[in-house]
Design a protein around this motif. Structure first.
Motif, PDB file in Angstrom:
ATOM      1  N   ILE A 110     -14.058  11.072 -23.481  1.00 23.65           N
ATOM      2  CA  ILE A 110     -16.185  11.095 -24.037  1.00 23.65           C
ATOM      3  C   ILE A 110     -16.338  10.625 -22.880  1.00 23.65           C
ATOM      4  CG2 ILE A 110     -17.401  12.411 -24.632  1.00 23.65           C
ATOM      5  CD1 ILE A 110     -16.306  13.967 -26.843  1.00 23.65           C
ATOM      6  N   VAL A 111     -17.520  11.082 -21.833  1.00 21.48           N
ATOM      7  CA  VAL A 111     -18.441  10.312 -21.456  1.00 21.48           C
ATOM      8  C   VAL A 111     -19.769  11.037 -21.372  1.00 21.48           C
ATOM      9  CG1 VAL A 111     -17.073   9.115 -19.588  1.00 21.48           C
ATOM     10  CG2 VAL A 111     -17.665  11.341 -19.112  1.00 21.48           C
TER      11      VAL A 111
ATOM     12  N   VAL B 119     -25.200  15.509  -9.444  1.00 21.56           N
ATOM     13  CA  VAL B 119     -24.812  14.541  -8.130  1.00 21.56           C
ATOM     14  C   VAL B 119     -23.829  12.866  -9.470  1.00 21.56           C
ATOM     15  CG1 VAL B 119     -24.772  14.196  -6.482  1.00 21.56           C
ATOM     16  CG2 VAL B 119     -26.143  16.114  -6.767  1.00 21.56           C
ATOM     17  N   GLU B 120     -25.433  12.847 -10.228  1.00 21.72           N
ATOM     18  CA  GLU B 120     -24.874  11.086 -10.424  1.00 21.72           C
ATOM     19  C   GLU B 120     -23.548  12.000 -11.107  1.00 21.72           C
ATOM     20  OE1 GLU B 120     -28.934   8.800  -9.759  1.00 21.72           O
ATOM     21  OE2 GLU B 120     -28.796  10.209 -11.577  1.00 21.72           O
ATOM     22  N   ILE B 121     -24.173  12.584 -12.050  1.00 15.97           N
ATOM     23  CA  ILE B 121     -22.727  12.758 -13.311  1.00 15.97           C
ATOM     24  C   ILE B 121     -21.216  13.296 -12.186  1.00 15.97           C
ATOM     25  CG2 ILE B 121     -22.085  14.177 -15.179  1.00 15.97           C
ATOM     26  CD1 ILE B 121     -24.993  14.490 -16.056  1.00 15.97           C
TER      27      ILE B 121
ATOM     28  N   GLN C  85     -16.073  11.160 -10.990  1.00 10.45           N
ATOM     29  CA  GLN C  85     -14.742  11.554 -10.023  1.00 10.45           C
ATOM     30  C   GLN C  85     -13.951   9.739  -9.752  1.00 10.45           C
ATOM     31  OE1 GLN C  85     -16.867  12.540  -6.243  1.00 10.45           O
ATOM     32  NE2 GLN C  85     -16.175  14.817  -5.966  1.00 10.45           N
ATOM     33  N   ALA C  86     -15.197   8.439 -10.101  1.00 17.67           N
ATOM     34  CA  ALA C  86     -15.320   6.990 -10.524  1.00 17.67           C
ATOM     35  C   ALA C  86     -13.796   7.170 -12.133  1.00 17.67           C
ATOM     36  CB  ALA C  86     -16.542   6.703 -10.471  1.00 17.67           C
ATOM     37  N   ILE C  87     -13.951   8.123 -12.852  1.00 13.27           N
ATOM     38  CA  ILE C  87     -13.775   6.683 -13.645  1.00 13.27           C
ATOM     39  C   ILE C  87     -12.446   7.712 -14.364  1.00 13.27           C
ATOM     40  CG2 ILE C  87     -14.478   8.827 -15.737  1.00 13.27           C
ATOM     41  CD1 ILE C  87     -14.778   6.635 -17.219  1.00 13.27           C
ATOM     42  N   THR C  88     -11.991   8.887 -13.299  1.00 13.02           N
ATOM     43  CA  THR C  88     -10.911  10.330 -13.092  1.00 13.02           C
ATOM     44  C   THR C  88      -9.348   9.264 -13.623  1.00 13.02           C
ATOM     45  OG1 THR C  88     -11.340  12.303 -12.862  1.00 13.02           O
ATOM     46  CG2 THR C  88      -9.739  12.150 -12.139  1.00 13.02           C
TER      47      THR C  88
END
Length: 261
Positions: free
Chosen positions: A53-54, A62-64, A69-72
């Motif tokens: 979970i984030v 957009v930031e979410i 995408q960065a943490i995937t």
């Protein structure tokens, strides 16, 4: 007005590796979770949990999506569809007031905001576990209905083992992540935080929902034990018939040998 958004994006997140690449102010971190202040000039926080979970505060859509995408790459079994929940926070209220999807608080300290993000994330985790438990219950009901109609269990040994494996994996994941429903240590020492935590847990009905999940898994386990007994009985009956047939063949052979002699 502030908004918290929490999403279940995967089965788990390698927060140890993610910590090495994400550059923000780490306010709290251990082997299970990371809590960041992203911008010091404004209330913008990110909370990452190893159970997939984030949670965000002060982020726009957009930031979410960019963060996800960065943490995937650090996620195990990322989901195509995310389970999510959001909660509005109105600050500088006269007193704490808990609503269905809104909270009014007297002051928005970092600890209180983290506590709110934690409880919203716990609620999302319960939604995920509840969905998985309901799927197992539906499968259990299907097999028990077949047993009622046909008087037998149309389930092979291999499929039953897979079914048992899915159930045990879910039970183990819940047991491993039991800590997520504990209150942070800060609430033990701060009376205001403790009251906020109690109010949030009541608002999200965390304890009752967790109890429902445990009861559902217990029902599945009881049925699994029954299915295993039926399968073992079926195997033992098949073995008995094989032994009977072998004995019968041996008797016939002896009879034929006597006739030939």
């Amino acid at each position: 007005m502030l908004k918290v958004m929490s999403l279940q994006i995967a089965d788990s997140i390698d927060i140890k590796q993610f910590k090495t690449v994400f550059k923000a102010e780490l306010l709290h971190g251990d082997s299970d979770e990371l809590f960041y202040r992203v911008k010091t000039q404004e209330k913008k926080f990110a909370y990452i949990f190893k159970y997939g979970i984030v949670s965000f505060l002060g982020y726009n859509e957009v930031e979410i999506m960019g963060f996800i995408q960065a943490i995937t790459p650090y996620c195990k079994n990322p989901f195509d569809q995310h389970i999510s929940d959001e909660f509005d926070i109105e600050v500088n209220a006269g007193r704490n007031k808990f609503g269905f999807n809104k909270l009014e608080i007297e002051k928005a300290s970092t600890d209180s905001l983290r506590l709110i993000m934690l409880n919203v994330s716990q609620s999302v985790a319960l939604d995920h576990f509840s969905h998985q438990t309901n799927l197992l219950l539906e499968e259990t009901t299907f097999h028990t209905q077949q047993l009622e109609r046909k008087g037998r269990l149309d389930l092979s040994g291999a499929n039953l083992k897979k079914y048992i494996g899915r159930t045990l994996n879910l039970k183990n994941r819940i047991e491993v992540n039991l800590y997520i429903f504990d209150s942070p240590e800060e609430t033990w020492e701060d009376e205001d935080l403790n009251r906020l935590d109690i109010g949030l847990k009541r608002t999200f009905d965390l304890q009752a929902r967790f109890k429902t999940i445990r009861e559902g898994l217990d029902i599945v386990k009881e049925n699994l034990d029954l299915f295993k007994d039926l399968l073992q009985y079926r195997k033992s009956m098949a073995l008995e018939w094989i032994i009977i047939i072998l004995i019968l063949v041996e008797v016939i052979n002896l009879f034929i040998e006597k006739l030939m002699g």
